[in-house]
Design a protein around this motif. Structure first.
Motif, PDB file in Angstrom:
ATOM      1  N   VAL A  41       9.715  15.051   5.994  1.00 18.98           N
ATOM      2  CA  VAL A  41      10.291  13.653   5.942  1.00 18.98           C
ATOM      3  C   VAL A  41       8.915  12.819   5.258  1.00 18.98           C
ATOM      4  N   GLY A  42       7.944  13.055   6.027  1.00 18.76           N
ATOM      5  CA  GLY A  42       6.841  12.190   6.012  1.00 18.76           C
ATOM      6  C   GLY A  42       6.069  12.444   4.565  1.00 18.76           C
ATOM      7  N   ILE A  43       6.013  13.719   3.858  1.00 20.37           N
ATOM      8  CA  ILE A  43       5.356  13.967   2.741  1.00 20.37           C
ATOM      9  C   ILE A  43       5.657  13.026   1.587  1.00 20.37           C
ATOM     10  N   PRO A  44       7.119  12.899   1.412  1.00 23.18           N
ATOM     11  CA  PRO A  44       7.453  12.083   0.264  1.00 23.18           C
ATOM     12  C   PRO A  44       7.187  10.539   0.476  1.00 23.18           C
ATOM     13  N   GLN A  45       7.214  10.341   1.964  1.00 20.17           N
ATOM     14  CA  GLN A  45       6.950   9.147   2.176  1.00 20.17           C
ATOM     15  C   GLN A  45       5.487   8.608   1.777  1.00 20.17           C
ATOM     16  N   LYS A  46       4.496   9.470   2.400  1.00 15.45           N
ATOM     17  CA  LYS A  46       3.240   9.217   2.048  1.00 15.45           C
ATOM     18  C   LYS A  46       2.986   9.111   0.454  1.00 15.45           C
ATOM     19  N   ASN A  47       3.658  10.098  -0.124  1.00 20.20           N
ATOM     20  CA  ASN A  47       3.310   9.973  -1.681  1.00 20.20           C
ATOM     21  C   ASN A  47       4.086   8.924  -2.403  1.00 20.20           C
ATOM     22  N   THR A  48       4.882   8.013  -1.804  1.00 17.16           N
ATOM     23  CA  THR A  48       5.524   6.987  -2.183  1.00 17.16           C
ATOM     24  C   THR A  48       4.828   5.974  -2.102  1.00 17.16           C
ATOM     25  N   VAL A  49       3.696   5.905  -1.167  1.00 28.15           N
ATOM     26  CA  VAL A  49       2.769   4.491  -1.226  1.00 28.15           C
ATOM     27  C   VAL A  49       1.799   4.195  -2.422  1.00 28.15           C
ATOM     28  N   PRO A  50       1.522   5.075  -3.128  1.00 29.18           N
ATOM     29  CA  PRO A  50       1.005   4.553  -4.344  1.00 29.18           C
ATOM     30  C   PRO A  50       1.723   3.823  -5.449  1.00 29.18           C
ATOM     31  N   LEU A  51       3.177   3.845  -5.230  1.00 30.28           N
ATOM     32  CA  LEU A  51       4.108   3.236  -6.054  1.00 30.28           C
ATOM     33  C   LEU A  51       4.756   1.959  -5.450  1.00 30.28           C
ATOM     34  N   LEU A  52       4.177   1.384  -4.577  1.00 26.70           N
ATOM     35  CA  LEU A  52       4.507   0.208  -3.824  1.00 26.70           C
ATOM     36  C   LEU A  52       3.761  -0.734  -4.563  1.00 26.70           C
ATOM     37  N   PRO A  53       4.275  -2.309  -4.568  1.00 26.56           N
ATOM     38  CA  PRO A  53       3.731  -3.162  -5.200  1.00 26.56           C
ATOM     39  C   PRO A  53       2.431  -3.635  -4.755  1.00 26.56           C
ATOM     40  N   THR A  54       1.258  -3.642  -5.613  1.00 30.37           N
ATOM     41  CA  THR A  54       0.084  -4.178  -5.183  1.00 30.37           C
ATOM     42  C   THR A  54      -0.434  -5.584  -5.524  1.00 30.37           C
ATOM     43  N   LYS A  55       0.528  -6.131  -6.206  1.00 31.69           N
ATOM     44  CA  LYS A  55       0.275  -7.536  -6.324  1.00 31.69           C
ATOM     45  C   LYS A  55       1.835  -8.391  -6.324  1.00 31.69           C
ATOM     46  N   VAL A  56       1.892  -9.314  -5.311  1.00 35.38           N
ATOM     47  CA  VAL A  56       3.060  -9.878  -5.143  1.00 35.38           C
ATOM     48  C   VAL A  56       2.851 -11.498  -5.271  1.00 35.38           C
ATOM     49  N   GLY A  57       3.187 -12.336  -6.390  1.00 42.53           N
ATOM     50  CA  GLY A  57       2.953 -13.503  -6.587  1.00 42.53           C
ATOM     51  C   GLY A  57       1.348 -13.606  -6.895  1.00 42.53           C
ATOM     52  N   ASP A  58       0.734 -14.520  -6.085  1.00 48.10           N
ATOM     53  CA  ASP A  58      -0.860 -14.653  -6.325  1.00 48.10           C
ATOM     54  C   ASP A  58      -1.433 -13.876  -5.227  1.00 48.10           C
ATOM     55  N   LEU A  59      -0.861 -12.998  -4.529  1.00 43.96           N
ATOM     56  CA  LEU A  59      -1.504 -12.252  -3.497  1.00 43.96           C
ATOM     57  C   LEU A  59      -1.454 -10.800  -4.026  1.00 43.96           C
ATOM     58  N   THR A  60      -2.721 -10.082  -3.451  1.00 41.80           N
ATOM     59  CA  THR A  60      -2.932  -8.798  -3.742  1.00 41.80           C
ATOM     60  C   THR A  60      -2.594  -8.068  -2.268  1.00 41.80           C
ATOM     61  N   VAL A  61      -1.987  -6.703  -2.307  1.00 39.07           N
ATOM     62  CA  VAL A  61      -1.731  -6.036  -1.169  1.00 39.07           C
ATOM     63  C   VAL A  61      -2.386  -4.617  -1.063  1.00 39.07           C
ATOM     64  N   GLU A  62      -2.704  -4.596  -0.070  1.00 37.68           N
ATOM     65  CA  GLU A  62      -3.786  -3.221   0.382  1.00 37.68           C
ATOM     66  C   GLU A  62      -2.774  -2.541   1.429  1.00 37.68           C
ATOM     67  N   TYR A  63      -2.932  -1.235   1.017  1.00 33.44           N
ATOM     68  CA  TYR A  63      -1.934  -0.170   2.198  1.00 33.44           C
ATOM     69  C   TYR A  63      -3.032   0.851   2.742  1.00 33.44           C
ATOM     70  N   ILE A  64      -2.791   0.936   4.047  1.00 37.98           N
ATOM     71  CA  ILE A  64      -3.725   1.926   4.807  1.00 37.98           C
ATOM     72  C   ILE A  64      -2.830   2.822   5.571  1.00 37.98           C
ATOM     73  N   THR A  65      -2.820   4.077   4.889  1.00 43.05           N
ATOM     74  CA  THR A  65      -1.925   5.220   5.218  1.00 43.05           C
ATOM     75  C   THR A  65      -2.605   6.015   6.267  1.00 43.05           C
ATOM     76  N   LEU A  66      -1.702   6.380   7.479  1.00 44.23           N
ATOM     77  CA  LEU A  66      -2.203   7.358   8.405  1.00 44.23           C
ATOM     78  C   LEU A  66      -1.160   8.187   8.736  1.00 44.23           C
ATOM     79  N   ASP A  67      -1.865   9.349   8.891  1.00 46.27           N
ATOM     80  CA  ASP A  67      -0.585  10.545   9.317  1.00 46.27           C
ATOM     81  C   ASP A  67      -0.939  10.845  10.652  1.00 46.27           C
ATOM     82  N   ASP A  68       0.263  10.725  11.357  1.00 46.03           N
ATOM     83  CA  ASP A  68       0.469  10.855  13.007  1.00 46.03           C
ATOM     84  C   ASP A  68       0.848  12.325  13.205  1.00 46.03           C
ATOM     85  N   ALA A  69       0.842  13.370  12.529  1.00 46.19           N
ATOM     86  CA  ALA A  69       1.184  14.806  12.620  1.00 46.19           C
ATOM     87  C   ALA A  69       2.444  15.058  13.292  1.00 46.19           C
TER      88      ALA A  69
END
Length: 383
Positions: A41-69
């Motif tokens: 379940v978690g691997i395709p979720q982690k792999n999807t993070v680089p496809l998430l929007p990095t700019k929304v309107g005038d704001l940039t977005v940073e994603y911090i991804t952790l593995d909880d094992a």
């Protein structure tokens, strides 16, 4: 940053700061079980993070991804780190239902919205002061269960066996099915539980066989959905096998092989996208996501990855509204973000169409499911 102090079970998987953290104005923490029993379940979720929007309107977005094992205690540790040290504006995750349940208290105390890509409806129902900070990016159990019950009734099934995980996912499914089967005149003649990490369910399968149900429903997410299914088939069970949307991943077909032929489930249109009409509102969104994922990773994603992609779409719509009420990194912004998510209307995503309300933080209707079977080793629309 103090991420190096994380325990081994909460290893830093990726740190994605597309515009450089000095310029990223919105911070989103992501907790994905990319290792452990929930990894499918978690691997395709982690792999999807680089496809998430990095700019929304005038704001940039940073994603911090952790593995909880796949560990609930590690999920809580990761949540606390993201809230206290990274001061994130929102959290996507964790991957597992028990993990998400354990995180609710802490995101509520911090006043930070959490978008949970998990199966169990228990993360948002019944609604409470704490759960109002949680939004669920998968179909609630009753939406899926109602479709299964309808099929059972139409095909003359009178008795049913249940076998599911001994956690919030399996427990909520047992609760939902108890109510729906009673109304439909279907009798549950056996209910068995197992742990996600179990390597054998022989004892539970024998009890189900002894009850001689017309059909069996396996209520387990990800990889653990396969074991009870194949065990029952190996023991000679000939009745109809049903699965929940928790089994909607390529590895269910690979691990189950011929033993899962004929399985019936209600799940995302993503599994049978080529068979869906172009008029389906989610077809193009799902196709675009699949194409982008396949281009990046070389293979198609499981539907679980799409639950994270949809979280990104929900945030993309909510962030500009929240920015009108407060600055990212502040309590005002996080509260406004929660309010904006709750006001989501007719947002077309990969899994269906979201309509959130104060009482419904999942937002799916019948457009979020289709009936599917396994035929010749692949998913097919049930006709």
């Amino acid at each position: 940053m103090m991420l190096k102090k994380l325990p081994a079970a909460v290893a830093l998987a990726t740190l994605t700061a597309f515009a450089g953290s000095a310029f990223a104005q919105v911070k989103v923490g992501v907790i994905a079980s990319s290792t452990g029993p929930t990894a499918l379940v978690g691997i395709p979720q982690k792999n999807t993070v680089p496809l998430l929007p990095t700019k929304v309107g005038d704001l940039t977005v940073e994603y911090i991804t952790l593995d909880d094992a796949s560990d609930s205690t590690a999920s809580v540790t990761a949540v606390k780190k993201l809230l206290s040290e990274q001061k994130v504006d929102a959290i996507i995750g964790p991957s597992g239902s028990p993990n998400a349940m354990g995180a609710i208290q802490f995101v509520a105390e911090a006043g930070t919205p959490m978008l949970a890509p998990v199966g169990t409806a228990a993360v948002v129902l019944p609604m409470t002061e704490q759960k109002k900070w949680v939004f669920k990016t998968t179909q609630n159990d009753d939406i899926i269960a109602e479709a299964l019950i309808e099929h059972m009734s139409k095909t003359g099934i009178k008795t049913l066996g249940l076998i599911g995980t001994a956690d919030p996912y399996g427990e909520n499914w047992a609760k939902v099915m108890a109510g729906l089967t009673e109304k439909a005149g279907i009798k549950i003649v056996a209910t068995e539980k197992f742990q996600r990490s179990d390597s054998s369910v022989t004892g539970q399968a024998l009890k189900i066989l002894g009850a001689k149900p017309d059909a069996v429903l396996v209520t387990a997410p990800g990889g653990p959905s396969v074991l009870p299914h194949t065990t029952l088939v190996d023991m000679g069970y000939k009745g109809q096998m049903y699965q929940t949307h928790g089994a909607a991943l390529p590895d269910f077909l690979k691990l189950g092989g011929k033993k899962v032929e004929g399985t019936i489930l209600a799940a995302s249109l993503m599994l049978v996208l080529d068979e869906m009409p172009d008029s389906n509102p989610s077809k193009k969104v799902a196709a675009d996501y699949i194409a982008a994922y396949e281009k990046m990773h070389g293979h198609k994603p499981a539907t679980f990855g799409a639950n994270v992609y949809d979280a990104g779409l929900l945030l993309q719509q909510a962030i500009p509204l929240a920015a009108q009420k407060g600055k990212p990194g502040t309590a005002e912004f996080r509260s406004a973000l929660r309010d904006a998510l709750e006001q989501t209307k007719e947002l077309v995503a990969t899994q269906g169409v979201y309509n959130m309300t104060p009482a419904d933080h999942s937002g799916f209707d019948e457009r979020g499911r289709v009936m599917i079977t396994v035929k010749d080793g692949t998913w097919k629309l049930l006709k």
